[in-house]
Design a protein around this motif. Structure first.
Motif, PDB file in Angstrom:
ATOM      1  N   ALA A  74       0.840  -1.211   0.000  1.00  0.00           N
ATOM      2  CA  ALA A  74       0.000   0.000   0.000  1.00  0.00           C
ATOM      3  C   ALA A  74       0.870   1.254   0.000  1.00  0.00           C
ATOM      4  CB  ALA A  74      -0.915  -0.008   1.216  1.00  0.00           C
ATOM      5  N   ALA A  75       1.931   1.233   0.819  1.00  0.00           N
ATOM      6  CA  ALA A  75       2.829   2.406   0.890  1.00  0.00           C
ATOM      7  C   ALA A  75       3.545   2.613  -0.438  1.00  0.00           C
ATOM      8  CB  ALA A  75       3.841   2.208   2.012  1.00  0.00           C
ATOM      9  N   ALA A  76       3.939   1.504  -1.067  1.00  0.00           N
ATOM     10  CA  ALA A  76       4.637   1.596  -2.354  1.00  0.00           C
ATOM     11  C   ALA A  76       3.714   2.179  -3.418  1.00  0.00           C
ATOM     12  CB  ALA A  76       5.123   0.208  -2.774  1.00  0.00           C
ATOM     13  N   GLN A  77       2.465   1.715  -3.424  1.00  0.00           N
ATOM     14  CA  GLN A  77       1.486   2.218  -4.405  1.00  0.00           C
ATOM     15  C   GLN A  77       1.236   3.709  -4.183  1.00  0.00           C
ATOM     16  OE1 GLN A  77       0.277   0.773  -6.952  1.00  0.00           O
ATOM     17  NE2 GLN A  77      -0.073  -1.415  -6.621  1.00  0.00           N
ATOM     18  N   LYS A  78       1.169   4.080  -2.882  1.00  0.00           N
ATOM     19  CA  LYS A  78       0.920   5.488  -2.558  1.00  0.00           C
ATOM     20  C   LYS A  78       2.067   6.379  -3.064  1.00  0.00           C
ATOM     21  CE  LYS A  78      -0.195   8.444   1.344  1.00  0.00           C
ATOM     22  NZ  LYS A  78      -0.030   8.604   2.778  1.00  0.00           N
ATOM     23  N   LEU A  79       3.294   5.882  -2.836  1.00  0.00           N
ATOM     24  CA  LEU A  79       4.469   6.637  -3.290  1.00  0.00           C
ATOM     25  C   LEU A  79       4.466   6.756  -4.818  1.00  0.00           C
ATOM     26  CD1 LEU A  79       7.165   8.041  -2.703  1.00  0.00           C
ATOM     27  CD2 LEU A  79       8.269   5.798  -2.742  1.00  0.00           C
ATOM     28  N   ALA A  80       4.111   5.650  -5.482  1.00  0.00           N
ATOM     29  CA  ALA A  80       4.047   5.663  -6.950  1.00  0.00           C
ATOM     30  C   ALA A  80       3.053   6.712  -7.423  1.00  0.00           C
ATOM     31  CB  ALA A  80       3.644   4.276  -7.458  1.00  0.00           C
ATOM     32  N   GLN A  81       1.914   6.766  -6.742  1.00  0.00           N
ATOM     33  CA  GLN A  81       0.875   7.735  -7.122  1.00  0.00           C
ATOM     34  C   GLN A  81       1.380   9.171  -6.943  1.00  0.00           C
ATOM     35  OE1 GLN A  81      -1.708   6.567  -8.660  1.00  0.00           O
ATOM     36  NE2 GLN A  81      -2.268   8.703  -9.071  1.00  0.00           N
ATOM     37  N   LEU A  83       4.467  10.190  -7.034  1.00  0.00           N
ATOM     38  CA  LEU A  83       5.517  10.490  -8.021  1.00  0.00           C
ATOM     39  C   LEU A  83       4.917  10.762  -9.401  1.00  0.00           C
ATOM     40  CD1 LEU A  83       8.362   7.965  -7.108  1.00  0.00           C
ATOM     41  CD2 LEU A  83       8.126  10.346  -6.463  1.00  0.00           C
ATOM     42  N   ARG A  84       3.781  10.127  -9.707  1.00  0.00           N
ATOM     43  CA  ARG A  84       3.152  10.326 -11.029  1.00  0.00           C
ATOM     44  C   ARG A  84       2.707  11.783 -11.219  1.00  0.00           C
ATOM     45  NH1 ARG A  84       0.687   5.082  -9.905  1.00  0.00           N
ATOM     46  NH2 ARG A  84       1.886   3.557 -11.099  1.00  0.00           N
ATOM     47  N   THR A  85       2.416  12.469 -10.095  1.00  0.00           N
ATOM     48  CA  THR A  85       1.951  13.868 -10.196  1.00  0.00           C
ATOM     49  C   THR A  85       3.124  14.850 -10.196  1.00  0.00           C
ATOM     50  OG1 THR A  85       1.764  13.984  -7.802  1.00  0.00           O
ATOM     51  CG2 THR A  85      -0.225  13.344  -8.988  1.00  0.00           C
ATOM     52  N   ARG A  86       4.303  14.336 -10.000  1.00  0.00           N
ATOM     53  CA  ARG A  86       5.481  15.204  -9.900  1.00  0.00           C
ATOM     54  C   ARG A  86       5.885  15.709 -11.299  1.00  0.00           C
ATOM     55  NH1 ARG A  86       9.881  15.146  -6.032  1.00  0.00           N
ATOM     56  NH2 ARG A  86      11.666  16.146  -7.001  1.00  0.00           N
ATOM     57  N   VAL A  92       5.235   6.096 -13.940  1.00  0.00           N
ATOM     58  CA  VAL A  92       5.855   5.326 -12.853  1.00  0.00           C
ATOM     59  C   VAL A  92       5.263   3.911 -12.886  1.00  0.00           C
ATOM     60  CG1 VAL A  92       6.227   5.139 -10.351  1.00  0.00           C
ATOM     61  CG2 VAL A  92       6.123   7.405 -11.438  1.00  0.00           C
ATOM     62  N   GLU A  93       6.140   2.930 -12.907  1.00  0.00           N
ATOM     63  CA  GLU A  93       5.677   1.544 -12.929  1.00  0.00           C
ATOM     64  C   GLU A  93       6.067   0.886 -11.595  1.00  0.00           C
ATOM     65  OE1 GLU A  93       6.434  -2.582 -15.467  1.00  0.00           O
ATOM     66  OE2 GLU A  93       7.540  -0.754 -16.001  1.00  0.00           O
ATOM     67  N   ALA A 145      16.703  13.847  -6.050  1.00  0.00           N
ATOM     68  CA  ALA A 145      15.467  14.202  -5.334  1.00  0.00           C
ATOM     69  C   ALA A 145      14.663  12.959  -4.983  1.00  0.00           C
ATOM     70  CB  ALA A 145      14.637  15.154  -6.197  1.00  0.00           C
ATOM     71  N   LEU A 146      14.593  12.001  -5.904  1.00  0.00           N
ATOM     72  CA  LEU A 146      13.815  10.780  -5.669  1.00  0.00           C
ATOM     73  C   LEU A 146      14.465   9.912  -4.600  1.00  0.00           C
ATOM     74  CD1 LEU A 146      12.758   9.804  -9.305  1.00  0.00           C
ATOM     75  CD2 LEU A 146      11.416  10.972  -7.563  1.00  0.00           C
ATOM     76  N   ALA A 147      15.786   9.960  -4.512  1.00  0.00           N
ATOM     77  CA  ALA A 147      16.507   9.149  -3.514  1.00  0.00           C
ATOM     78  C   ALA A 147      16.150   9.577  -2.096  1.00  0.00           C
ATOM     79  CB  ALA A 147      18.013   9.271  -3.750  1.00  0.00           C
ATOM     80  N   ARG A 148      15.702  10.847  -1.974  1.00  0.00           N
ATOM     81  CA  ARG A 148      15.381  11.372  -0.639  1.00  0.00           C
ATOM     82  C   ARG A 148      13.946  11.041  -0.214  1.00  0.00           C
ATOM     83  NH1 ARG A 148      17.190  16.498  -2.451  1.00  0.00           N
ATOM     84  NH2 ARG A 148      19.452  16.602  -2.442  1.00  0.00           N
ATOM     85  N   GLN A 149      13.170  10.443  -1.100  1.00  0.00           N
ATOM     86  CA  GLN A 149      11.771  10.130  -0.780  1.00  0.00           C
ATOM     87  C   GLN A 149      11.713   9.085   0.346  1.00  0.00           C
ATOM     88  OE1 GLN A 149       8.889  11.440  -2.165  1.00  0.00           O
ATOM     89  NE2 GLN A 149      10.311  12.901  -3.112  1.00  0.00           N
ATOM     90  N   PRO A 150      10.745   9.208   1.248  1.00  0.00           N
ATOM     91  CA  PRO A 150      10.644   8.208   2.330  1.00  0.00           C
ATOM     92  C   PRO A 150      10.354   6.828   1.753  1.00  0.00           C
ATOM     93  CG  PRO A 150       8.729   9.682   2.300  1.00  0.00           C
ATOM     94  CD  PRO A 150       9.712  10.241   1.339  1.00  0.00           C
TER      95      PRO A 150
END
Lengths: 303, 231
Positions: A74-81, A83-86, A92-93, A145-150
């Motif tokens: 769920a957390a991974a899907q949320k992060l993907a979502q 990032l898609r708006t960034r 993002v796959e 920038a992406l490397a710093r994402q939680p």
């Protein structure tokens, strides 16, 4: 003002007439100018198409985000979502730990060895595809920038071949500019020499005009129009040559791209660039003529 | 008033051409004279006396080595190069070889100074016709110089020289290539222009015509002014 314009129109028509009176010499000069201008223009078109081709292969610029082992689905899907708006991100796959393991099992040949493991050692992965045309430097910034994402353990970017291609294209672009400068000088010399001969042929006329009170601008005017016309028409020929060359190559290039499953097709000179090519020809012709006539008038004893 | 000043004022004018190896040829030596507006003056002398040099200095085809030349209150020494075309528009120049442009009609040849001066297109045909009428060539506008006789060609040259109504007409051996009859006609034409108030300076070695005209004569000899019938 009307009289001034009329006078210029008369000189322009007269210059056309002068060129038309020597059709073979004019045709040869225009063709030489056309070929000279077509060379850099054609190379610019080739580089632009290569650039498009390289941005089409933007998979080389994709960023793989390896998530921490404790990140749930769920957390991974949320992060993907998120990032898609960034901005700067095209897609993002999400590859779950299970999907990654299945893929690894399928392609690695270590299926039985994996069975011996107590758990799944592979992390979940987010494959981020940046927007097309993103430069290597911008890709690197995005990766940081992406490397710093939680939840992100590691962000990897394979830039080696993208960098190499961009470096090659930059080198080619510089080479084309160098060539363009040299060939522009060639156009100046071609037009300058043609106008110099025209000036010598009309030496008596120039002397008479000087003695009856013609200003240097009045003397220069027909030669400037002749040079401008030659450059302009040479530019048109160059544009035509580039388009004809592209027309000739379009079929084979599409066939080749088709073999690689790519919809890639050659793009010609944009209309504005074509106009710029013709205008550049006109400017170079005018300048070459200006230099030739100016040099000649300065050399005269009774200027 | 313009009439109070001389049209031409030569003061100690010399022209020296270098021949190389430190030697020189003096084409003019300290020549001084004045010409008043409305005068008709002949410049005579043998070949090499300096007649053509004097006229070349007046038309600023060359600048003098020494001395000063003032024409119509303009000191030619101080005339900036950009003003040169405007100065020349005050002159009418007749050449020995007439210098007509062979690929242009009589009309186009005569209209040339007006076009060069940027005159209104509506005014040009009137001026050209008037000028051709003056030299007796009205009706030959559409012809090319090559079909005209030597005398007619020279008259076209004169029409071109006066079409812009110059204050000073300069002629360099205008009848050098013509027979006696045609020379007489040309000199009569000059006399007619003189009667209309034009100032004329004519270099010639045709002494018969000079004496017939009974006008002021400057005689040059090896670059020196040796005789001025008016002085």
């Amino acid at each position: 003002m009307k009289a001034w314009l009329l006078r210029h129109a008369q000189v322009l028509v007269g210059s056309f007439g002068q060129l038309a009176r020597t059709p073979i010499a004019t045709a040869l000069t225009l063709t030489v100018i056309g070929i000279t201008l077509a060379l850099p223009a054609g190379l610019v078109v080739a580089i632009n198409n290569l650039d498009r081709l390289s941005t089409g292969f933007d998979r080389g610029g994709q960023i793989s985000l390896f998530l921490k082992q404790d990140t749930n689905d769920a957390a991974a899907q949320k992060l993907a979502q998120q990032l898609r708006t960034r901005s700067g991100v095209a897609a993002v796959e999400y590859i779950s730990r299970e999907a990654a393991l299945a893929e690894f099992r399928k392609h690695s040949g270590f299926g039985s060895a994996l069975d011996a493991l107590s758990g799944n050692p592979l992390p979940a992965v987010l494959v981020v595809r940046p927007e097309a045309g993103t430069s290597p430097a911008a890709l690197e910034t995005l990766r940081t920038a992406l490397a710093r994402q939680p939840g992100v353990e590691l962000a990897e970017l394979d830039l080696a071949w993208v960098k190499r291609l961009h470096a090659l294209l930059e080198l080619a672009e510089r080479a084309v500019w160098l060539l363009a400068v040299l060939l522009a000088a060639a156009v100046l010399l071609i037009v300058g020499n043609t106008i110099r001969l025209a000036v010598l042929n009309r030496q008596t006329e120039i002397e008479v005009i000087q003695l009856v009170g013609g200003t240097p601008a009045f003397i220069r005017r027909p030669f400037l129009y002749a040079g401008w016309l030659q450059g302009l028409l040479g530019g048109l020929i160059a544009w035509l040559l580039v388009e004809l060359g592209l027309l000739w190559l379009t079929g084979p290039v599409s066939d080749l791209a088709g073999l690689y499953g790519s919809p890639f097709g050659l793009e010609g000179l944009p209309f504005a660039s074509g106009l710029a090519l013709v205008a550049s020809g006109g400017i170079l012709g005018w300048l070459g003529s200006r230099l030739a006539v100016g040099w000649h008038l300065r050399r005269q004893s009774f200027r | 008033m313009a009439t109070d000043s001389p049209m031409i004022e030569f003061t100690h004018v010399s022209m020296r051409y270098p021949l190389g190896a430190g030697s020189y040829y003096d084409a003019l030596r300290a020549v001084s004279f004045t010409v008043q507006p409305g005068e008709m003056v002949f410049v005579t002398g043998h070949s090499g006396a300096g007649k053509s040099t004097l006229l070349r200095l007046l038309t600023l085809m060359e600048r003098p080595s020494r001395g000063s030349i003032v024409v119509n209150r303009k000191n030619l020494e101080r005339l900036p190069r950009r003003r040169l075309p405007y100065y020349r528009r005050e002159l009418g120049i007749v050449f020995q070889d007439n210098k007509l442009l062979p690929d242009r009609t009589v009309y186009d040849n005569v209209a040339l100074p007006l076009i060069a001066a940027g005159m209104d297109d509506r005014e040009i045909p009137k001026r050209v016709r008037a000028s051709l009428d003056l030299v007796g060539l009205l009706g030959k506008e559409r012809q090319f110089p090559v079909v005209l006789s030597g005398g007619e060609q020279q008259r076209v040259g004169i029409a071109r020289a006066v079409v812009h109504r110059p204050s000073l007409l300069i002629a360099d051996e205008p009848t050098g290539n013509l027979d006696v009859e045609l020379s007489t006609a040309i000199f009569d034409l000059f006399a007619s222009l003189h009667r209309h108030g034009t100032t004329l300076l004519i270099a010639t070695h045709d002494l018969r015509q000079v004496s017939r005209m009974e006008q002021r004569t400057l005689t040059l000899q090896r670059g020196e002014l040796v005789r001025d019938t008016h002085a």
